[in-house]
Enzyme design. Sequence first.
Site, PDB file in Angstrom:
ATOM      1  N   HIS A   4      28.994  46.720  43.747  1.00  0.00           N
ATOM      2  CA  HIS A   4      28.361  47.690  42.843  1.00  0.00           C
ATOM      3  C   HIS A   4      26.837  47.599  42.942  1.00  0.00           C
ATOM      4  O   HIS A   4      26.282  46.508  43.099  1.00  0.00           O
ATOM      5  CB  HIS A   4      28.812  47.457  41.403  1.00  0.00           C
ATOM      6  CG  HIS A   4      30.146  48.080  41.103  1.00  0.00           C
ATOM      7  ND1 HIS A   4      30.930  47.680  40.045  1.00  0.00           N
ATOM      8  CD2 HIS A   4      30.829  49.091  41.723  1.00  0.00           C
ATOM      9  CE1 HIS A   4      32.048  48.410  40.030  1.00  0.00           C
ATOM     10  NE2 HIS A   4      32.000  49.262  41.029  1.00  0.00           N
ATOM     11  N   GLU A  53      29.193  37.213  32.755  1.00  0.00           N
ATOM     12  CA  GLU A  53      28.866  38.557  32.279  1.00  0.00           C
ATOM     13  C   GLU A  53      29.365  38.709  30.849  1.00  0.00           C
ATOM     14  O   GLU A  53      30.292  38.032  30.415  1.00  0.00           O
ATOM     15  CB  GLU A  53      29.510  39.603  33.188  1.00  0.00           C
ATOM     16  CG  GLU A  53      31.033  39.642  33.152  1.00  0.00           C
ATOM     17  CD  GLU A  53      31.569  41.031  32.838  1.00  0.00           C
ATOM     18  OE1 GLU A  53      31.029  41.682  31.923  1.00  0.00           O
ATOM     19  OE2 GLU A  53      32.546  41.441  33.487  1.00  0.00           O
ATOM     20  N   HIS A 108      38.252  43.152  38.900  1.00  0.00           N
ATOM     21  CA  HIS A 108      37.116  44.080  38.752  1.00  0.00           C
ATOM     22  C   HIS A 108      37.131  45.180  39.808  1.00  0.00           C
ATOM     23  O   HIS A 108      37.393  46.328  39.489  1.00  0.00           O
ATOM     24  CB  HIS A 108      35.786  43.327  38.760  1.00  0.00           C
ATOM     25  CG  HIS A 108      34.613  44.184  38.410  1.00  0.00           C
ATOM     26  ND1 HIS A 108      34.486  44.812  37.196  1.00  0.00           N
ATOM     27  CD2 HIS A 108      33.513  44.539  39.136  1.00  0.00           C
ATOM     28  CE1 HIS A 108      33.368  45.518  37.178  1.00  0.00           C
ATOM     29  NE2 HIS A 108      32.768  45.378  38.338  1.00  0.00           N
ATOM     30  N   ASP A 122      24.466  47.752  40.798  1.00  0.00           N
ATOM     31  CA  ASP A 122      23.731  46.898  39.867  1.00  0.00           C
ATOM     32  C   ASP A 122      23.890  45.415  40.218  1.00  0.00           C
ATOM     33  O   ASP A 122      23.376  44.546  39.511  1.00  0.00           O
ATOM     34  CB  ASP A 122      24.142  47.171  38.414  1.00  0.00           C
ATOM     35  CG  ASP A 122      25.605  46.904  38.143  1.00  0.00           C
ATOM     36  OD1 ASP A 122      26.417  47.021  39.073  1.00  0.00           O
ATOM     37  OD2 ASP A 122      25.956  46.591  36.989  1.00  0.00           O
TER      38      ASP A 122
END
Length: 526
Positions: free
Chosen positions: A70, A203, A157, A72
């Site tokens: 991803h 996270e 994820h 980010d």
Amino acid sequence: MGIECLVLGAGQEVGKSCVVVNINGKKIMFDCGMHMGYHDKRRYPDFSLISDDSGSFDHSLTCIIITHFHLDHVGALPYFTEVCGFNGPIYMTHPTKALAPLMLEDYRKIMVDRMGDKEQFTSDQVNSCMEKVIAVDLKQTIRVDEDLEIRAYYAGHVIGAAMFYARVGDAAIVYTGDYNMTPDRHLGAAQIDRLQLDLVVTESTYATTIRDSKFAREREFLKAVHTCVASGGKVLIPTFALGRAQELCILLEDYWERMNLKVPIYFSGGLTIQANMYSKMLISWTSQKVKEAYITRNAFDFKHVCSFDRSLIHDPGPCVLFATPGMINGGFSLEVFKQWAPSEKNLITLPGYCVAGTIGHKLMSGKPTKIDLDPKTQIDVRCQIHQLAFSAHTDGKGIMDLMKFLSPKHVILVHGEKPKMEKLKGRIQTELRIPCYAPANNETISIPSTQYVRTDVSASFINSTMCPNFSFKNNALEGESEVGVGERKTTPKLQICDVRVSEGLLVMESNQKANVVHQDDWSWDT
């Protein structure tokens, strides 16, 4: 020596997908992401905080570890290696190495070709950056140098996402990246060994959220989509090309088949088509259900899904469209949103998380009637807006479950919103009794690391620990007969405990190996 954790992050509170951890002198950059809400230098972390006096990064960092593809988490990597000049080793899993360049090139095209943004890195620089990457397998122990070893664990994820274990001497940490503690239709749940850890950096995107039933969410999503297309409306599903797009396509494909629907489902552009191709190739990274069904049918062979051409934007009639990027911060999803948002018949459904500053976040924060893109452009928003938590991040319960399982000596929260992180921090400290920190961007946290000493042990000390040490305790248990209303007869039960404890002394003499002796063997005259 010890452990220091510097949260570089990017932008404001969210987007902290760049963390530098110093483990006994070895500095590791975990992820090198950008903040998706900015189109200027604020999108990148402040790399100057980790350069040496000459401005070089090669002596400041031992390596970079990327947890998944991803933007980010990987978006700033070509800028850091090719523009800033870092030439050290970069580690990621094989799927991440395969898929990251697709995401990076798609982002570059959107920002440069369509939005006129000043180019931050070129296609050649993306390729040059990826040539420096060393791909790793799950649970493969990698020796970065004579002191540092790392190991990847399955994170769920998205395909290829990994948690990373890192150890230098006796000090060990886990950096989770983004992870999911529950399986979904195309991915399994995160899996990791029980490890002796000084620190977990986790996270905390959904720090205070406890998700409801997955099946209830799926029913609500399908009902909203079906209601819209049945009335002739168009459904825009802004999503990342990899991950939620595949998850929701499997869901819609099954529903379309059962309901015998003929309404077209579209993917925009070539990126998602490429992503589905890679999903087929990387079937070993998917859920057990998908792997088992692969013998008879590939779950990523979608019968009802086809490519979308720009000329179809203004076509009449219902349809469902998956378009990137997921936060509607540019690209094709923004282009379609401009055209479809003014109609009350249409539906925008937001299945994932959107950072502050993006149109997706504005839509999730309330039902705006107008959105200003820039001083000259305003969009009328009359369409229906539907938000569902189909994000592949774990929820608050999942974070607590993982922290309880790993039981590290310290926890650091990143990748979240400050108020929610503070609440989760309080829970970890109160319920798990683990010191927990939620640092701001550019803040450094220092924690002590465990020190182990190899010793000899005297025979008398070992023998003393083998001697029984009985203790006796009476416990009152409920009997069978009632004495009166609300009372129970109790009978004592004898409890026998054997706690083997022996007191010894750790003797450390100059240039001699440490030794543990029984206290009775020690003489102060020795």
